[in-house]
Scaffold this motif. Sequence first.
Motif, mmCIF file in Angstrom:
data_model
loop_
_atom_site.group_PDB
_atom_site.id
_atom_site.type_symbol
_atom_site.label_atom_id
_atom_site.label_comp_id
_atom_site.label_asym_id
_atom_site.label_seq_id
_atom_site.Cartn_x
_atom_site.Cartn_y
_atom_site.Cartn_z
ATOM 1 N N ALA A 1 0.783 -1.131 -0.168
ATOM 2 C CA ALA A 1 0.017 -0.112 0.067
ATOM 3 C C ALA A 1 0.897 0.960 0.204
ATOM 4 O O ALA A 1 0.388 2.281 -0.679
ATOM 5 N N VAL A 2 1.815 1.385 0.661
ATOM 6 C CA VAL A 2 3.032 2.282 0.517
ATOM 7 C C VAL A 2 3.453 2.005 -0.083
ATOM 8 O O VAL A 2 3.835 3.467 -0.790
ATOM 9 N N GLY A 3 4.114 1.754 -1.336
ATOM 10 C CA GLY A 3 4.867 1.378 -2.165
ATOM 11 C C GLY A 3 4.370 2.116 -3.014
ATOM 12 O O GLY A 3 4.367 3.045 -4.335
ATOM 13 N N SER A 4 2.527 1.483 -3.410
ATOM 14 C CA SER A 4 1.751 2.017 -4.559
ATOM 15 C C SER A 4 1.088 2.905 -3.862
ATOM 16 O O SER A 4 1.095 4.109 -4.884
ATOM 17 N N ARG A 5 1.626 3.572 -2.997
ATOM 18 C CA ARG A 5 1.060 5.240 -2.876
ATOM 19 C C ARG A 5 2.504 6.484 -3.519
ATOM 20 O O ARG A 5 2.093 7.658 -4.019
ATOM 21 N N PHE A 6 3.166 5.721 -3.392
ATOM 22 C CA PHE A 6 4.394 6.550 -3.791
ATOM 23 C C PHE A 6 5.270 6.337 -4.877
ATOM 24 O O PHE A 6 5.721 7.494 -5.571
ATOM 25 N N LEU A 7 5.082 5.300 -5.664
ATOM 26 C CA LEU A 7 5.556 4.733 -6.658
ATOM 27 C C LEU A 7 4.641 4.134 -7.392
ATOM 28 O O LEU A 7 5.036 3.688 -8.884
ATOM 29 N N GLY A 8 3.643 4.191 -7.927
ATOM 30 C CA GLY A 8 2.899 3.993 -7.788
ATOM 31 C C GLY A 8 2.699 2.451 -8.631
ATOM 32 O O GLY A 8 2.741 1.768 -7.990
ATOM 33 N N THR A 9 2.244 2.067 -10.026
ATOM 34 C CA THR A 9 2.552 0.968 -11.180
ATOM 35 C C THR A 9 3.883 0.383 -10.509
ATOM 36 O O THR A 9 4.123 -1.225 -10.507
ATOM 37 N N ARG A 10 5.281 0.928 -10.707
ATOM 38 C CA ARG A 10 6.558 0.821 -10.209
ATOM 39 C C ARG A 10 6.748 0.225 -8.688
ATOM 40 O O ARG A 10 7.700 -0.825 -8.934
ATOM 41 N N ALA A 11 5.679 0.492 -7.536
ATOM 42 C CA ALA A 11 6.313 -0.256 -6.569
ATOM 43 C C ALA A 11 6.607 -1.896 -6.501
ATOM 44 O O ALA A 11 7.449 -2.555 -6.041
ATOM 45 N N ARG A 12 4.724 -2.482 -7.936
ATOM 46 C CA ARG A 12 6.048 -4.101 -7.651
ATOM 47 C C ARG A 12 7.017 -4.626 -8.144
ATOM 48 O O ARG A 12 7.526 -5.515 -7.474
ATOM 49 N N ASP A 13 7.496 -3.525 -9.025
ATOM 50 C CA ASP A 13 8.973 -4.285 -9.855
ATOM 51 C C ASP A 13 9.902 -3.924 -8.544
ATOM 52 O O ASP A 13 10.662 -4.876 -8.715
ATOM 53 N N VAL A 14 9.659 -2.914 -7.999
ATOM 54 C CA VAL A 14 10.517 -2.247 -7.103
ATOM 55 C C VAL A 14 10.670 -3.915 -6.136
ATOM 56 O O VAL A 14 11.658 -3.888 -5.268
ATOM 57 N N ILE A 15 9.713 -4.046 -5.545
ATOM 58 C CA ILE A 15 9.501 -5.136 -3.894
ATOM 59 C C ILE A 15 9.785 -6.026 -4.638
ATOM 60 O O ILE A 15 10.683 -6.832 -3.823
ATOM 61 N N ARG A 16 9.436 -6.803 -5.943
ATOM 62 C CA ARG A 16 9.725 -8.225 -6.265
ATOM 63 C C ARG A 16 11.530 -7.666 -6.539
ATOM 64 O O ARG A 16 12.110 -8.961 -6.202
ATOM 65 N N ASN A 17 12.498 -6.810 -6.858
ATOM 66 C CA ASN A 17 14.021 -6.785 -7.270
ATOM 67 C C ASN A 17 14.568 -6.710 -6.381
ATOM 68 O O ASN A 17 15.812 -7.410 -5.910
ATOM 69 N N THR A 18 13.275 -6.450 -5.140
ATOM 70 C CA THR A 18 14.260 -6.063 -3.898
ATOM 71 C C THR A 18 13.924 -7.329 -3.248
ATOM 72 O O THR A 18 15.934 -7.711 -2.216
ATOM 73 N N VAL A 19 13.280 -8.217 -3.015
ATOM 74 C CA VAL A 19 13.682 -9.147 -2.547
ATOM 75 C C VAL A 19 13.942 -11.010 -3.564
ATOM 76 O O VAL A 19 14.681 -11.455 -2.580
ATOM 77 N N GLY A 20 14.102 -10.465 -4.877
ATOM 78 C CA GLY A 20 15.630 -10.692 -5.450
ATOM 79 C C GLY A 20 16.377 -10.960 -5.150
ATOM 80 O O GLY A 20 17.604 -11.519 -5.023
ATOM 81 N N ALA A 21 16.981 -9.265 -4.944
ATOM 82 C CA ALA A 21 18.532 -9.364 -4.975
ATOM 83 C C ALA A 21 18.127 -10.035 -3.522
ATOM 84 O O ALA A 21 20.028 -10.241 -3.010
ATOM 85 N N VAL A 22 18.045 -9.727 -2.082
ATOM 86 C CA VAL A 22 18.144 -10.310 -1.003
ATOM 87 C C VAL A 22 19.106 -11.852 -0.737
ATOM 88 O O VAL A 22 19.462 -11.877 -0.698
ATOM 89 N N ARG A 23 17.540 -12.618 -1.449
ATOM 90 C CA ARG A 23 17.221 -13.924 -1.498
ATOM 91 C C ARG A 23 18.858 -13.893 -2.431
ATOM 92 O O ARG A 23 19.331 -15.582 -1.924
ATOM 93 N N GLY A 24 18.723 -13.470 -3.970
ATOM 94 C CA GLY A 24 19.866 -14.207 -4.365
ATOM 95 C C GLY A 24 21.460 -13.752 -3.644
ATOM 96 O O GLY A 24 22.608 -15.029 -4.398
ATOM 97 N N THR A 25 21.878 -13.190 -2.930
ATOM 98 C CA THR A 25 22.785 -12.828 -2.656
ATOM 99 C C THR A 25 23.322 -13.340 -1.522
ATOM 100 O O THR A 25 24.093 -13.473 -0.603
ATOM 101 N N VAL A 26 22.168 -13.550 -0.385
ATOM 102 C CA VAL A 26 22.321 -15.054 0.582
ATOM 103 C C VAL A 26 22.183 -15.856 -0.001
ATOM 104 O O VAL A 26 23.342 -16.465 0.392
ATOM 105 N N ALA A 27 21.671 -16.307 -0.463
ATOM 106 C CA ALA A 27 22.129 -18.028 -1.736
ATOM 107 C C ALA A 27 23.335 -17.709 -2.246
ATOM 108 O O ALA A 27 24.290 -18.466 -1.729
ATOM 109 N N GLY A 28 23.461 -16.800 -2.789
ATOM 110 C CA GLY A 28 25.371 -16.458 -3.818
ATOM 111 C C GLY A 28 26.244 -16.540 -2.387
ATOM 112 O O GLY A 28 27.874 -17.038 -3.193
ATOM 113 N N LEU A 29 26.530 -15.281 -1.731
ATOM 114 C CA LEU A 29 27.141 -15.739 -0.828
ATOM 115 C C LEU A 29 27.770 -16.234 0.663
ATOM 116 O O LEU A 29 28.091 -16.976 0.543
#
Length: 349
Positions: A187-215
């Motif tokens: 909700a807060v992401g859509s409030r400030f980023l609009g439709t871009r919030a979904r991509d930002v959240i997905r990439n944030t989660v993917g970056a964290v999980r990928g970094t944890v797995a890779g490192l």
Amino acid sequence: MDENRNRTQYIGTFIFVCAVLLFSAWIEQSFLFAFVWGGILSITTYPLYRRLVQRGMGNCMAAGLIAAGIFALLAVPMIAMAVRAGLELPSLMAWGRGALHDGIPLSPQVAEIPRIGPRLAGLWQHYLSDPAELRHWTSVASRMFATGDGRELPHRLMEMTETFVIATLSVYFYLAASRTLQTDIRAVGSRFLGTRARDVIRNTVGAVRGTVAGLVLVGLGQGVLVGIGYFIAGTPHPALLTLLTAVVSIIPFCGPILLCATVLMTFAANGVTQAVIVTVIGSIAYGAGDHFVRPKLISGSTSIPFLAVLTAILGGLHMFGLLGLFIGPTVIAVALSLWRTAAAEEQAR
């Protein structure tokens, strides 16, 4: 008149919200890194939490089980390493006193090294076998440690323990309230980023999980493989070195440096053949892990070039310490996500 009032209210609300957020951050500044660590661990373990809940386990029970597992997984090796080091401390101190009194005798394998053996033997005899020279450099190192970070070591250890405990507790509360948190973040992401919030959240989660797995996972796997080489080759203190190698291998480029030191240690203790065994197993572990597995895990989950991920990891490590290993790739992933979304929207016009 109403337009000016609405504008004034908007500006006042914005200033008030910023002031509250800044004041809250100032109050919690001692625990911000712990909360971020808790968030990273929660994002990483959320798929496991969801599976446990889907199989009928309660939210609090599943969150508590994962938090306890994280505590055991991270704390037990550190406690084992500390206990092992404590058990070996008397013999190490006795060896140190003997070395300061009589010097460190030259290992016969050193002079057998082709080309550089005589030169290394001369340096060894000058700096290590001479008790006076060894005492001189030991006193220099002791003064540097006493006047530098050595005084802060107990305080640092207390801070690390406090951060670890708060981060583990944060995992429990984050996972237990994950549904509410996900709804609020969207909700807060859509409030400030609009439709871009979904991509930002997905990439944030993917970056964290990928970094944890890779490192983390790759680093631990490399430590286990190299540790097998320690046991096969008869390297001194193999269990302690395996734990240390697994921890150090999480940081890029640090594992091979420790491997060189352990190869020399194995060579001095057991000879060339055993040192070659450690070298071969370590080269395979770090070659495959650092050049194939780690880039695939990190870049594959974020769809960003590995060079960008690598520089983000090193830059984050430089700026924020170990926490920067995960903050750096996440920030770069979000930045590239916003860039690609903006470019796609402009091209679609």
